[in-house]
Scaffold this motif. Structure first.
Motif, mmCIF file in Angstrom:
data_model
loop_
_atom_site.group_PDB
_atom_site.id
_atom_site.type_symbol
_atom_site.label_atom_id
_atom_site.label_comp_id
_atom_site.label_asym_id
_atom_site.label_seq_id
_atom_site.Cartn_x
_atom_site.Cartn_y
_atom_site.Cartn_z
ATOM 1 N N SER A 1 -59.884 19.931 14.952
ATOM 2 C CA SER A 1 -58.559 19.470 13.992
ATOM 3 C C SER A 1 -59.106 18.799 12.785
ATOM 4 C CB SER A 1 -57.452 18.706 14.608
ATOM 5 O OG SER A 1 -57.938 17.776 15.628
ATOM 6 N N TYR A 2 -60.371 18.307 12.684
ATOM 7 C CA TYR A 2 -60.794 17.700 11.587
ATOM 8 C C TYR A 2 -61.126 18.720 10.410
ATOM 9 C CZ TYR A 2 -59.970 13.559 13.971
ATOM 10 O OH TYR A 2 -59.308 12.670 14.591
ATOM 11 N N ARG B 1 -64.841 20.989 4.894
ATOM 12 C CA ARG B 1 -64.415 21.464 6.159
ATOM 13 C C ARG B 1 -63.537 22.592 5.864
ATOM 14 N NH1 ARG B 1 -63.521 15.560 9.036
ATOM 15 N NH2 ARG B 1 -65.778 14.954 8.823
#
Ligand code: NOJ
Length: 722
Positions: free
Chosen positions: A580-581, A572
């Protein structure tokens, strides 16, 4: 002396003599001057006089007269007349002190580092030394660790080039030649990654990380011919490096073909007991002998246990002889059997130490190592008007940095003196008290008065930083900000409407975010050495245009550490999505305040037009760099490569080559890099070195963030040179 004679000498030695040949003590102990200046329980080893005078090498002596006498006294008592080896920590200078290694990394100029190391060798050799415990090739990512100052930074390629250059500078063609000394690369391995940045702490990393980042620089030093290797205090894969067969037998000797001497760090053999891998001294000695660890520094395990270990059949005489022969060969390589004094010469000491030629090299190295981090038109200083100077580094010669050996802070010019020479009456000083010695971290509170004292100055230089004694060994810190009163001083001058030029003296990247806004210019000067003040003055006044680029990223905050450019990507990545992940923090960007490879100049450079081409089997990258400003100056063109997809994760970019270039205004240069197979290669899961066909991103730029990228496909069997 030929090898047969060495073998005869070894064969003629008693076991006790062999054990002492493999033991390093301090010369003070031989003369009963300070038997207890020691860490750990060395006092308890109770060496008798006979043993003391059979030690094979000594740690930390210096001075031609002293060492000539010591060698003379020693040879009088030595049965076989095997000369004593003199080793010391001449890290960045003997009397003439060069900038600290972290700063030398910022020159991106291995030729200059080699020259500096040759100066260090010439002075050390004249003072009678045979071996220096340098280069320190530990890769560093954590500025909380005090010893980052001794390293050339966070990058394996830069670190390796610099370590090799230092080895060449110390040893020349042969460490036995006049004016040369033997290099001991340290601390093998991975000492630069202590958990939490806490000195001497546990190191724990995967084999892949060890291979990718931490090992290459030691290997480069060994390829350059380093005569010795020092083990590190830490563990690697749960085994202390000092008795690690993986490191010492498999990697160092088998893979890399190292045939020189391995020495432990200070009392590290004995410390195996604290690491709880040895129940007693016998077990500690046994493990180190099995690992092929030749010299035990400053503890008495070998002296106290080899006989019993042999009698108990736990080690063999061959294992001991292996070590002893390597030590004798080193002495032979240094020519000590023919001339036990080597270059120790009082007259030469007088002529060479701190001579103008050496100081000139120190000044060049210091100028090239300084990094201009910010400049909003404040530098170079203008021709008119008063210039203020304040801060704890304004009027002190304490600019040498840790491990400054016989350096002379009391003779070192201060920044005030160097600026006075250039600015005369224009210079006004205030609040210049240096840091107080003895645990008092802060400087006196005098921000308002200083601002008042400098009221006639439109521009003020603040010479700030951290005291020397907060850097180096056993100097880890959790707070990397400037002391409270230094920050106050900067804020007060800014609030009084001054243009603030911050000159930072430090042994590590500090957290300067809290003052950055208030500074119009920031020059990172590190600990610049004997000619450091003149070098800073040259830059501030414009007679030298700064050309240094960072060897280590500057964190935005301590909470971000470790922050470095050559990280592995995550599933990620931060830039992948706007949600926001993704990997990151809620309160801080992932990027550093200033990235690896970054550095400004008084002129502007443009680096563009990256082209990749094949010339037969040879892959080449070529890029144009142009000086678009009005002054001549230097910059560093950097080549990074990323393996887009491989059998194991690869860093988002890796520096593979660099070129320091100096250009006149409007001058343009085509910089060419050959992309070798090695530059595409890595150790795979089976620890096999090689490259895998597929896509690669080739990147060039003037720092590690702003790069131009070309994606290429390298097919299988693309040829010898990829
Ligand atoms: C301990 C340090 O870790 C090492 O770098 C140094 O060379 C030795 N002491 C000898 O002073």
């Amino acid at each position: 002396m030929d090898r047969n004679r060495i073998l005869e000498l070894a064969a003629d030695m008693t076991l006790e003599e062999k054990a002492m040949q493999m033991t390093q003590l301090s010369p003070d102990m031989l003369y009963h001057l300070s038997p207890s200046n020691l860490t750990g329980p060395l006092r308890e080893w109770k060496f008798d006089d006979k043993q003391l005078w059979e030690t094979g090498s000594v740690l930390g002596p210096s001075g031609a007269a002293y060492l000539r006498k010591l060698q003379e006294d020693y040879l009088k008592t030595s049965r076989q007349k095997i000369p004593l080896l003199f080793m010391s920590d001449v890290i960045h200078g003997y009397v003439t002190i060069m900038p600290i290694p972290l700063a030398q990394g910022c020159t991106f100029d291995p030729g200059l580092c080699e020259e500096a190391a040759a100066v260090v060798a010439a002075e050390s050799a004249a003072a009678g030394l045979h071996v220096t415990f340098s280069p320190m090739a530990d890769l560093v990512r954590d500025p909380r660790w005090g010893r980052v100052m001794e390293s050339c930074g966070e990058d394996p390629c830069l670190n390796g080039r610099m370590a090799a250059a230092m080895v060449r500078g110390y040893q020349g063609e042969n460490p036995g030649d006049k004016g040369r000394i033997a290099a001991c690369v340290k601390h093998f391995a991975a000492y630069g990654q202590p958990e939490g940045g806490r000195e001497y702490n546990t190191v724990d990393m995967s084999r892949g990380v060890l291979r990718d980042f931490y090992l290459p620089a030691y290997r480069e030093a060994i390829r350059a011919g380093a005569a010795l290797v020092m083990t590190s205090f830490n563990t690697v894969e749960r085994i202390p490096a000092t008795c690690s067969k993986l490191l010492l037998r498999r990697i160092l000797r088998q893979e890399w073909g190292f045939e020189g001497v391995v020495i432990s760090d200070y009392a590290a053999v004995e410390e195996l007991m604290n690491h709880s891998v040895a129940a007693d001294a016998l077990e500690a000695g046994e493990k180190c002998i099995h690992a092929g660890m030749d010299i035990e520094m400053m503890s008495g395990v070998y002296a106290g246990t080899l006989k019993a270990l042999l009698e108990q059949g736990r080690i063999t005489e061959e294992e001991i002889d292996e070590c002893v022969i390597r030590i004798l060969e080193l002495k032979n390589r240094l020519g000590l059997f023919e001339n036990p004094w080597k270059d120790a010469d009082e007259q030469e000491e007088k002529e060479l130490l701190y001579c103008q030629k050496h100081l000139d090299t120190a000044r060049r190295a210091a100028r090239e190592s300084m990094v201009l981090l910010k400049n909003q038109g404040a530098l170079p200083l203008g021709e008119a008007g008063k210039v203020g100077l304040a801060g704890p580094f304004a009027c002190t010669g304490n600019l040498l940095g840790g491990w400054h050996c016989e350096g002379r802070p009391e003779n070192t010019r201060s920044l005030g003196e160097a600026l006075q020479e250039k600015l005369g009456d224009r210079l006004v000083t205030a609040m210049t008290e240096p840091f107080a010695w003895g645990g008092e971290r802060d400087v006196p509170d005098g921000a308002e008065e200083a601002a008042l004292g400098l009221k006639d100055c439109e521009i003020c230089i603040v010479a700030a930083g951290e005291p020397e004694w907060e850097t180096g060994e056993a100097s880890s810190k959790t707070n990397l900000r400037l002391s409270r009163n230094q920050e106050k001083l900067i804020h007060a001058l800014h609030a009084a409407g001054k243009r603030v030029v911050l000159v930072l003296f430090s042994g590590r990247p500090l957290e300067i975010g809290p003052v950055l806004e208030d500074c119009d210019a920031v020059l990172q000067a590190w600990f610049p050495g004997s000619a450091g003040a003149d070098a800073v003055a040259d830059i501030l006044c414009g007679s030298y245009n700064p050309s240094g680029h960072l060897s280590m990223s500057f964190p935005r905050s301590v909470g971000q550490i470790p922050v470095y450019y050559n990280y592995y990507n995550t599933g990620r990545p931060a830039e992948a999505k706007a949600d926001s992940y993704v990997t990151g923090y809620r309160d801080c960007p992932n990027s550093p305040l200033f990235p690896f490879g970054y550095g400004l100049s008084y002129t502007d450079f443009v680096c563009e037009g990256l082209k990749i081409s094949w010339a037969g089997d040879l892959l080449k990258a070529s890029v144009r760099v142009r000086n678009t400003g009005k002054r001549s100056g230097g910059t560093v063109v950097q080549l990074y490569i990323r393996d887009v997809s491989a059998s194991v994760v690869r860093p988002v970019k890796e520096l593979r080559d660099f070129r320091k270039v100096f250009l006149e205004p409007d001058e343009e240069m085509q910089v060419e890099f050959s992309i070798t197979e090695d530059m595409l290669s890595f150790y795979d899961e089976q620890e096999k070195w090689g490259w895998e066909p597929g896509e690669f991103d080739i990147m060039t730029g003037l720092d590690s963030e702003q790069v131009e990228t070309r994606r290429i496909f390298v097919p299988a069997g693309a040829g010898r040179e990829a």
